[in-house]
Write an enzyme that holds these catalytic residues in place. Structure first.
Site, PDB file in Angstrom:
ATOM      1  N   GLU A   1      42.498  89.910  21.189  1.00  0.00           N
ATOM      2  CA  GLU A   1      42.085  91.234  22.105  1.00  0.00           C
ATOM      3  C   GLU A   1      43.258  91.413  23.412  1.00  0.00           C
ATOM      4  OE1 GLU A   1      38.596  90.038  24.204  1.00  0.00           O
ATOM      5  OE2 GLU A   1      38.409  91.937  25.241  1.00  0.00           O
TER       6      GLU A   1
ATOM      7  N   LYS B   1      36.027  98.994  22.734  1.00  0.00           N
ATOM      8  CA  LYS B   1      35.028  97.875  23.172  1.00  0.00           C
ATOM      9  C   LYS B   1      33.858  98.543  23.664  1.00  0.00           C
ATOM     10  CE  LYS B   1      34.981  93.148  25.182  1.00  0.00           C
ATOM     11  NZ  LYS B   1      35.808  91.964  25.973  1.00  0.00           N
TER      12      LYS B   1
ATOM     13  N   TYR C   1      30.564  89.201  34.063  1.00  0.00           N
ATOM     14  CA  TYR C   1      30.132  87.993  34.682  1.00  0.00           C
ATOM     15  C   TYR C   1      30.965  86.874  34.552  1.00  0.00           C
ATOM     16  CZ  TYR C   1      29.269  87.302  29.691  1.00  0.00           C
ATOM     17  OH  TYR C   1      29.731  87.130  28.091  1.00  0.00           O
TER      18      TYR C   1
ATOM     19  N   CYS D   1      35.485  90.841  20.918  1.00  0.00           N
ATOM     20  CA  CYS D   1      35.108  89.852  21.582  1.00  0.00           C
ATOM     21  C   CYS D   1      33.450  90.065  22.200  1.00  0.00           C
ATOM     22  CB  CYS D   1      36.096  89.579  22.768  1.00  0.00           C
ATOM     23  SG  CYS D   1      35.844  88.014  23.531  1.00  0.00           S
TER      24      CYS D   1
ATOM     25  N   GLY E   1      48.062  55.053  42.637  1.00  0.00           N
ATOM     26  CA  GLY E   1      47.423  53.822  42.017  1.00  0.00           C
ATOM     27  C   GLY E   1      46.019  54.089  41.803  1.00  0.00           C
TER      28      GLY E   1
ATOM     29  N   SER F   1      45.430  60.430  40.050  1.00  0.00           N
ATOM     30  CA  SER F   1      46.792  60.651  39.763  1.00  0.00           C
ATOM     31  C   SER F   1      47.343  59.913  38.547  1.00  0.00           C
ATOM     32  CB  SER F   1      47.466  60.250  41.196  1.00  0.00           C
ATOM     33  OG  SER F   1      47.228  58.972  41.387  1.00  0.00           O
TER      34      SER F   1
ATOM     35  N   ASN G   1      42.825  62.015  57.700  1.00  0.00           N
ATOM     36  CA  ASN G   1      43.551  63.367  57.344  1.00  0.00           C
ATOM     37  C   ASN G   1      45.244  63.558  57.404  1.00  0.00           C
ATOM     38  OD1 ASN G   1      41.017  64.417  56.229  1.00  0.00           O
ATOM     39  ND2 ASN G   1      40.595  65.416  58.104  1.00  0.00           N
TER      40      ASN G   1
ATOM     41  N   LYS H   1      37.041  75.106  51.967  1.00  0.00           N
ATOM     42  CA  LYS H   1      38.231  74.397  51.510  1.00  0.00           C
ATOM     43  C   LYS H   1      38.587  74.813  50.154  1.00  0.00           C
ATOM     44  CE  LYS H   1      37.467  69.960  53.652  1.00  0.00           C
ATOM     45  NZ  LYS H   1      37.658  68.410  53.442  1.00  0.00           N
TER      46      LYS H   1
END
EC number: 6.3.5.1
Lengths: 543, 543
Positions: free
Chosen positions: A45, A113, A119, A149, A293, A297, A373, A512
């Site tokens: 598509e 289509k 959505y 699709c 550590g 990560s 922080n 954030k």
């Protein structure tokens, strides 16, 4: 006995690069003819623009560029093969999501289509008008019902194509992956084919585009809903399917069928593919990440190495007073295991310089998360300096559980261009780390076994301020993917205080997330275009 | 002679706070009855949820909460007044954008919005199904044609309401502001009323919601398209309008009409309103910003003080080697002029600590923008430390010209919760600064007059790396708001190199904008949900 070779072209386009995608289409068709003797080649598509093209569709020369692309395709593919490819196109001022049919140097027909998803991550009604007509195209004696699709996720378009006489249904797709999607999709294909008693061809694309990742898995099912051919997941390639004409109609011959992939492998491949395509399609030399550590990560490093190779990955350990010895040992060990460039940059002198500068301003105030922080932001700033100086992208390593509750520092551990784990819950981070180590050791076992800590204060553990991750993730997935209310989650057996704490944190952390880097979406509701919540929000959790 | 008093309630809801908005509706109707003897009170579109509620519409108790709200409204407003108010509602599984009509303690009728915008900032087709029916409601002998916002931007709904016998058209709106929108809206209202020869009542909301800001300007036009009553822009309040029945039908009496506002004042009010609502609705104590001695932060400070008062605003000057004396003087002077808390935090010791830490890693590499970004990030980190410690939000101060070309540092001068100037071109920053000083001096004149510089390197000026701002902004507005191609902009008389430089910078900076704080949208195409471009993007500028 009459037969027909249809080749499913499972390709990875670059959004916006119409000339490049056109070249790839031309080359692909040639290969499908030479290697497989294709009678029909089906591409995904909106392949010529890549999916999703978003507001690039408003660029004034979009139509002209696509016209030129189609002229070039017609010139270069003037042979006895039917090519079916997706692109946008305008008719009487309205834009449609089209599938074009090219044969022997001439564009024959176009299908528009009908079902336009608007959505979750999809905004197709922002751009497209819905098609109103079924297309059944007769080629070499077989009537092909063309669909795109979302058309097959609804009843009407499939039923209409069959009613109009289709012998084989062909669907062009750009169907993004999420966990459980491959199985869900196969159930859908089987159900539809069986419902209308017609074989169905499903061609999907491959690769990452911003936060979306496409898993391929192109397939052919017969009129009973049996899977007869399936292309591999997570791989670009051509997959031929043979159809033969029997008394009952056109039937697909059994061909290669991809064995089922376990959920950890599938998810891990999604993360590797998403990261690789983001870095390569953006033209970065490589990535740098902070190796703490901890497990996030560590898993990110393994994914980065699998995506880009160790030469394109570098890791930086940035210890402070609260960094434990085992963190330093394990980070160094993993960097060595995977063969990546590794350096250690202690942050104490910088943190002290900040403390001194702020001393007067902060006089008389107690230590609080400000100081935590600050450590995180010093690390983020160091990573960005390395990124700027060396032209490598910072890889962000926070997981979905953290992003959900805001357990992350803006401009600190949230810095970076891309986050492979953005939509991966912490419990899945553990599952993936363990699974990855079953393939070949990539993460020191101690990293997986030790209790998680941000190491931003003495003796700190994640469980000091959050419920244990199995509880947290269970609440989060009910709230985020399940759209359950706080009270409904409590009714399902969770602790009232835990639920309200978590739900309030999620609501409060929207600001954030808006500034977070993008990352691979792998759940049915990732943070991003998938979940559009206001930041200023007076909604109170409850029922 | 029969007459009728209609009160337009120009209110500022809080998105998601259904109980609070319901209280406000009840209180407003009471006041409209007592103060103005209202026969009809009209509130804005989706008032009970606030606009836009976005994915809060998927919360499971949304319907229940709205049902309770409407029951409470009916109980509390059981009197001889017709109340028309907007809220979402479900019928047979589908969600609609409704206007409900309440009279004498009973809900009478509901109208479902027919035209659902799904362009620019609007995603209404993500949530709502379109209504299919006209509603003309007879009340005290007058037939009211009910419409909602986008309905009047299209032909059909208005024409149908008139055809169904409406004497007065009433539209509930949540129509966001952008520059020139007030005039555009008045032209529309006049045109529609004249077209169907029917008076039209237009009620709009007030206030900021994330990146959107609503300017009010609720109005009544007569059947000839003459403006007869208009509520003030940028103010919450009730505005009564009298209708009398004449031989020709129901006509609005001339009432108060707001004088036209000049474009600088209108824009300035938008910025103040957007910032004030963001800070207050989020519950921040106040804001802190970095005051550099440049015009962006100076104008931002004036806006912040006008929005919140000087007690809630603090400014920090963070000088480095490249900060000029006049920058320091002007920053101190403005802080004193406006009476805000002011401190000076020199960044050299912190920058040196970073340089020392990175010395080995960067050995042998030349100084480049890495070092400039570092200064900016040290400042951002200091502001965030103050924000964290004191509970004030960092106000970001970059303008649209910078955000467009990426002339800003991620995690540096881009830190913050909100940016009043995000959608304001630099040339408009100057216009606004000059206009603000005509009211009462708020910005030292030297800040306005000196050539702009980021002061991140010795002798640096913005014009070293960018075209002059009048040229830059002219190119940008053609590219961004005008959707013109690079070649079309060149054809319009701009320098080829300038155009390609600017257009490529815009395309390449999408990743930065994705992580930028939100800010007030004031142009017809702000960065954010208004302009959805892929980050990974192979589109080449040209035609």
């Amino acid at each position: 006995m009459q037969d027909l070779t249809l080749v499913m072209a499972q390709l990875d386009p670059l959004v916006g690069d119409i000339p490049g995608n056109t070249d790839l289409a031309i080359e692909t068709v040639r290969e499908a003819c030479i290697e497989h003797g294709a009678d029909i080649v089906v591409l995904p598509e909106l392949f010529l623009t890549g999916y999703p093209p978003e507001d690039l569709l408003f660029r004034p020369s979009m139509e002209k560029r696509l016209r030129e692309a189609r002229v070039r395709m017609a010139e270069k593919i003037a042979r006895d093969v039917l090519v079916i490819v997706g692109y946008p196109g305008r008719r009487e001022g309205k834009l449609y999501n089209l599938a074009g049919l090219l044969y022997n140097g001439e564009w024959q027909e176009e299908y528009a289509k009908q079902a336009l998803p608007n959505y979750q991550v999809f905004d197709e009604q922002r751009y497209f008008s819905p098609g109103q007509e079924t297309l059944v195209f007769k080629h070499k004696g077989v009537r092909l019902g063309i669909l795109i699709c979302e058309d097959i996720w609804e009843d009407a378009p499939v039923a209409q194509a069959r009613k109009a006489g289709a012998d084989i249904l062909i669907t062009l797709n750009a169907s993004p992956y999420h966990q459980d999607k491959p199985a869900e999709r196969l159930r859908l294909l089987a159900g539809r084919a069986e419902q209308v008693k017609c074989p169905l061809v499903y061609v999907n694309q491959i690769g990452g585009q911003d936060d979306l990742v496409f898993d391929g898995g192109s397939a052919v099912v017969d009129a009973k809903g049996q899977l007869k051919v399936q292309a591999p997941y997570w791989q670009v390639g051509l997959m031929p399917a043979q159809f033969i004409k029997t008394k009952k109609g056109w039937e697909p011959r059994a061909g290669e069928v991809e064995p089922e992939v376990d959920p950890e492998e599938s998810l891990y491949c999604a993360l590797v593919t998403g990261l690789r395509d983001y870095v390569n399609k953006s033209g970065f030399k490589g990535v740098v990440l902070g190796l703490s550590g901890g497990i996030d990560s560590a898993l990110s490093l393994a994914i980065a190495v699998d995506a880009l190779g160790p030469q394109r990955v570098q890791a930086v350990m940035m210890p402070y007073h609260y960094t434990s010895e085992i963190s330093k040992e394990d980070a160094a060990k993993q960097a060595k295991m995977l063969g990546v460039h590794y350096e250690v940059l202690p942050i104490a002198p910088i943190v002290e310089a900040f403390d001194d500068t702020l001393a007067e301003s902060f006089a008389g105030t107690p230590r609080d998360t400000t100081e935590e922080n600050l450590q995180s932001r010093v690390r983020g700033t160091l990573l960005m300096a390395i990124s700027n100086k060396k032209g490598v992208m910072v890889l962000t390593t926070g997981n979905k559980s953290e992003m959900a509750v805001g357990y992350a520092t803006l401009y600190g551990d949230m810095v970076g261009g891309y986050n492979a784990l953005k939509d991966v819950y912490k419990t899945w981070v553990y599952r993936l780390a363990k699974w990855r180590n079953t393939q070949e050791p990539a993460i020191p076992e101690r990293v997986i076994e030790r209790p998680p800590s941000a190491e931003l204060a003495a003796g700190q553990q994640d469980s000091d301020s959050l419920p244990p991750y199995d509880t947290l993730d269970a609440i989060l997935s009910r709230y985020i993917e399940g759209d359950m209310s706080a009270e409904a989650i409590i009714d399902a057996g969770f602790d009232r205080d835990d639920v309200y704490q978590v739900v309030k944190l999620v609501d409060r952390s929207e600001y954030k997330r808006r500034q977070a880097p993008i990352g691979v979406r792998v759940t049915p509701r990732g943070f991003g275009r998938d979940r559009r919540y206001p930041i200023v929000n007076g909604w109170q959790p409850g029922e």
